[in-house]
Design an enzyme around this catalytic site. Sequence first.
Site, PDB file in Angstrom:
ATOM      1  N   ASP A 118       1.298   5.524   0.132  1.00 52.07           N
ATOM      2  CA  ASP A 118       0.676   6.675   0.784  1.00 52.07           C
ATOM      3  C   ASP A 118       0.275   7.743  -0.228  1.00 52.07           C
ATOM      4  OD1 ASP A 118       1.015   5.585   3.318  1.00 52.07           O
ATOM      5  OD2 ASP A 118       2.991   6.501   3.579  1.00 52.07           O
ATOM      6  N   ARG A 176       0.839  -1.201   0.000  1.00 55.31           N
ATOM      7  CA  ARG A 176       0.000   0.000   0.000  1.00 55.31           C
ATOM      8  C   ARG A 176       0.874   1.251   0.000  1.00 55.31           C
ATOM      9  NH1 ARG A 176      -4.097  -1.241   4.896  1.00 55.31           N
ATOM     10  NH2 ARG A 176      -2.190  -2.137   5.734  1.00 55.31           N
ATOM     11  N   ARG A 205      10.576   7.020   3.941  1.00 53.79           N
ATOM     12  CA  ARG A 205      10.534   8.478   4.121  1.00 53.79           C
ATOM     13  C   ARG A 205      11.228   8.899   5.421  1.00 53.79           C
ATOM     14  NH1 ARG A 205       4.388  10.018   3.436  1.00 53.79           N
ATOM     15  NH2 ARG A 205       5.240  12.081   3.997  1.00 53.79           N
TER      16      ARG A 205
END
Length: 262
Positions: free
Chosen positions: A52, A50, A196
């Site tokens: 973001d 998945r 990130r």
Amino acid sequence: MNRVVLGLRYSGHAFEGWQTQAHGNTVQDALLKALQAICGERPVIHCAGRTDTGVHARQQVVHFDTEAERPISAWVKGVNNHLPSSVVVAGAKLLGEPFHARYAAVSRVYRYYFYASPVRDPFKTHMTWVHYPLDLVRMQQAAKLLIGTHDFSSFRAAQCQAKSPVKTLHRVSLVECGDHCYVEIHGNAFLHHMVRNIMGALFEIGMQRQPVEWMQAVLSAKDRSQGAKTASAAGLTLWEVEYPPEFGIADLFNSTSFDFNA
């Protein structure tokens, strides 16, 4: 029942992530609508990973089960006719039940693109802009400290649902491409915001706000509060998902893997 496997590519700019939401502005929502137009139902879709809000995918793999009998071209050309321009099905195939888009994957590769410049470049919207000079050598040195099997709790978002923070990174490399760079991270699996948060730490070191050794200290702390600010989603791309070769998943992203005229 047929298990259909799709290879997707998409730009994340227009979407609020992969996972379906009530507002309907996600990649999964767009795909569900397109699939319903082809097979007359809204199947349950499983994806390799998945993504973001704002995150892109060069190679996203999904599967779903359906009783609909359609030619492969319908799952590619037909579905694409009902998708927005920012999402495309690159290829499709039918596989048996042992295949699972998420659980059959053995590794994933993410790339994070960025550039350092005094002013923002309007032609680099898929990259993160850093308006401070970056010491790339220091960033490369710090990146190497992350290779191996570690507890990555310091790089894990609070809302992460993974059962274990222990992951294995096979490669973390920084590549210079003229006026921009990217960091490529190859691992068996990733935590929520892990890439990130790693990039946030690398930027701190590249801007010389922290020493190279600080990366090891953050990793050892196993505490998210000891890490850096989460870097922007703008530069992040799910680059590749690796599966056992017998599934032939790489063929999904080869444009000659199906008959365009069918």
